[in-house]
Write an enzyme that holds these catalytic residues in place. Structure first.
Site, PDB file in Angstrom:
ATOM      1  N   GLU A 201       0.777  -1.234   0.000  1.00  0.00           N
ATOM      2  CA  GLU A 201       0.000   0.000   0.000  1.00  0.00           C
ATOM      3  C   GLU A 201       0.814   1.295   0.000  1.00  0.00           C
ATOM      4  O   GLU A 201       0.727   2.102   0.935  1.00  0.00           O
ATOM      5  CB  GLU A 201      -0.972  -0.010   1.180  1.00  0.00           C
ATOM      6  CG  GLU A 201      -1.995  -1.114   1.041  1.00  0.00           C
ATOM      7  CD  GLU A 201      -2.986  -1.183   2.194  1.00  0.00           C
ATOM      8  OE1 GLU A 201      -2.767  -0.511   3.216  1.00  0.00           O
ATOM      9  OE2 GLU A 201      -3.976  -1.901   2.059  1.00  0.00           O
ATOM     10  N   GLU A 326      -5.442  -7.661  -1.130  1.00  0.00           N
ATOM     11  CA  GLU A 326      -6.193  -7.535   0.124  1.00  0.00           C
ATOM     12  C   GLU A 326      -7.617  -7.085  -0.166  1.00  0.00           C
ATOM     13  O   GLU A 326      -7.836  -6.180  -0.979  1.00  0.00           O
ATOM     14  CB  GLU A 326      -5.554  -6.510   1.066  1.00  0.00           C
ATOM     15  CG  GLU A 326      -4.242  -6.924   1.677  1.00  0.00           C
ATOM     16  CD  GLU A 326      -3.759  -5.892   2.690  1.00  0.00           C
ATOM     17  OE1 GLU A 326      -4.601  -5.101   3.194  1.00  0.00           O
ATOM     18  OE2 GLU A 326      -2.544  -5.863   2.969  1.00  0.00           O
TER      19      GLU A 326
END
Length: 559
Positions: A201, A326
């Protein structure tokens, strides 16, 4: 507990060299292999598909098992279960892949892992092991169970998943690249280690295609090519950015952290070796953060268009495969906003055939929960049933009766990753581009007992007044925080022990893991699970919670 690290490149390189000297666990020489039902490796890419060693399309269908990126330096849950048992259960549930997060700090650590249950022969291979050696054991057992491993650099320092760049907190970009080179050398001949998810991320200051120090596309090319120079058969998994300035060619106004892959339109990642690149968005629902596209009558149509525009075009145009690294949430029903979002995304993945790794196996992901319940053994039945429909590539219904996708007005705080906006992650997975769940840390001193040594008898109940407890804050944001109980004392069984604390007015508990809770505000009591114990001098820190509000916990008692 979060460590304060001040490192220089030289010291890290020395540590990496020492770790590398211990040797990789796999056999020498790359080869195609299929063992224990495992997909034949090495894998490669062909257009929009991932293919096996024979060129047949495969879909990676996995789950995240986090912990090595926290101050535990060990996959969570091993304080109550044997790692071999966990891996066998993952395989029985139908998953074929595990995404294994780690921190750079864990990889360079030379301290023995702690926080594992060694009673009755459990986790014997982990006694005295460094974090890297513990990863070796999990990787090798995963191969025996027919499971693939995707390594994921989740943070540089421990618990630092909210940091947007791949360097910082005493770690340089060179440190990050050298760590990936070490791992590539160590596992290049381990047939079930399939690749590198280079950085979890990227967000905030991270840019795409600018060419400067914060250019994630540039850094991904550098690290990806360094890895392929050592492990030419690995997949290189590249996430997007999020939460910062728009990328060239961007059409959507905002993204989750790591979810903005729109820069691929004008500035695709360029690797020296073809057939290795996989793009990886992250996606979450209103239970993590109330993004602006939730709560509308046309939310289902908006979501479909967002997914196509944000990352689906990459596979549709044959640029590269997609692996959703995710996604997850607590609810999977047909009436709640989160449940309907999650079911629609399950259906999207089933229809498109994208690869995926679900967040998370762990129940202690504060804002999403897990596949497992708080006992770390039994599964969430409704969630598991839908995951198995995805594994079978079956459609998932999501347009049930009830309210439309109305987003709950609360901040998201993933404890596994904490409590910042995934959407911008500052707003607890904020509307701009978020992050991932945080997990409670469970530090403890090393236990160098030899594997052949008989297990010590289980400790008895604690003596009155022998325990002490504090509340440790792990993550905080503008609307709340997450933390855990840290309990110290002599070796003792903690089953049924009660800890209590007081929250000020305006602050309330929203989530709890590894405990039964009495009360949401004011005086809160947490009753510890049957497997909880103090052993080997290690503090107990597996019980945690998240709160809404800025007030801190006070008057902590135990016993």
């Amino acid at each position: 507990m979060r460590r304060s690290l001040t490192l220089i490149a030289t010291s890290l390189l020395v540590a990496l060299a020492v770790a590398a000297a211990s040797g990789a666990p796999g056999a020498s020489g790359a080869r195609a292999r299929k063992a224990g039902g495992m997909i034949a490796t090495p894998l490669a890419t062909k257009g929009s598909r991932i293919v096996d060693a024979a060129g047949r399309p495969v879909v990676l269908q996995g789950v995240n098992w986090f912990g090595f990126e926290t101050s535990n330096h060990l996959a969570h849950g091993l304080w109550s279960r044997d790692y071999r048992d966990v891996l066998a259960q993952v395989r029985r549930l139908g998953f074929n892949t595990i995404r294994l997060p780690f921190s750079l700090a864990a990889i360079r650590s030379r301290e023995a892992v702690t926080g594992a249950d060694f009673a009755a022969g459990k986790n014997a291979a982990l006694r005295g092991a460094t974090p890297l050696e513990a990863i070796d054991a999990i990787v090798q057992e995963a191969e025996r169970q027919g499971l693939l491993i995707l390594l994921d650099n989740h943070s540089h320092a421990d618990n630092a998943y909210t940091e947007g760049l791949w360097y910082g907190q005493g770690f340089s970009e060179d440190d990050w690249v050298e760590t990936w080179k070490l791992l590539a050398k160590r596992y290049r001949d381990q047939p079930n280690v399939i690749g590198a998810d280079l950085k979890n991320e990227p967000h905030a200051e991270a840019t795409w295609g600018t060419g400067g120090p914060t250019d994630w596309r540039r850094a991904a090319e550098r690290a990806g090519n360094a890895v392929l120079g050592i492990a030419p058969n690995w997949l290189i998994v590249v996430e997007g950015v999020g939460g910062g300035a728009p990328v060239p060619g961007q059409q959507l106004d905002t993204h989750w952290w790591g979810g903005n892959l729109e820069g691929v339109r004008k500035h695709p990642v360029r690797l020296d070796r073809a057939g290795r690149l996989v793009y990886s968005p992250h996606e979450y629902g209103p239970g993590v953060f109330p993004q602006p596209w939730f709560g509308r009558a046309n939310t289902p149509a908006l979501l479909e268009q967002r997914w196509k525009t944000g990352f689906g075009f990459i596979a549709e145009q044959g640029i590269a495969p997609i692996l959703v690294g995710e996604f997850g949430g607590r609810n999977v029903d047909m009436t709640s906003a989160e449940g309907r979002w999650q079911r629609q995304f399950f259906d999207y993945i089933s229809r498109t055939g994208a690869s995926w790794t679900y967040w998370a196996l762990n129940p202690n992901s504060g804002d999403t929960g897990g596949v497992l319940k708080d006992d770390w053994t039994s599964v969430q039945p409704a969630k598991t049933a839908l995951l198995q429909r995805m594994i079978a590539r079956q459609r998932v219904a999501f347009r049930g009766s009830g309210a439309v996708f109305t987003a709950p007005r609360r901040s998201r705080g993933r404890v596994r990753r904490g409590a910042v906006p995934r959407a911008g992650k500052p707003a607890a997975r904020a509307p701009a581009s978020p992050a991932s769940p945080a997990a409670p840390s469970q530090p403890a001193p090393a236990q160098p007992a030899a594997p052949a040594q008989p297990a010590a008898p289980a400790p008895g109940p604690p003596a009155p007044g022998s325990l002490s407890a504090t509340v440790v804050v792990e993550n905080s944001w503008n609307a709340g925080w997450c933390g855990h109980l840290e309990i110290s004392g002599p070796d003792a069984a903690l089953a049924g022990v009660r800890a209590a604390f007081t929250l000020p007015a305006g602050t309330r508990v929203t989530q709890t893991w590894n405990a039964e809770r009495s009360g949401d505000s004011g005086r809160i009591t947490l009753t510890l699970p049957a497997w909880a114990q103090l052993a080997g001098g290690a503090a107990y820190a597996a019980t945690g919670f998240c709160v809404e509000g800025s007030g801190s916990a006070g008057d902590v008692t135990i016993g």
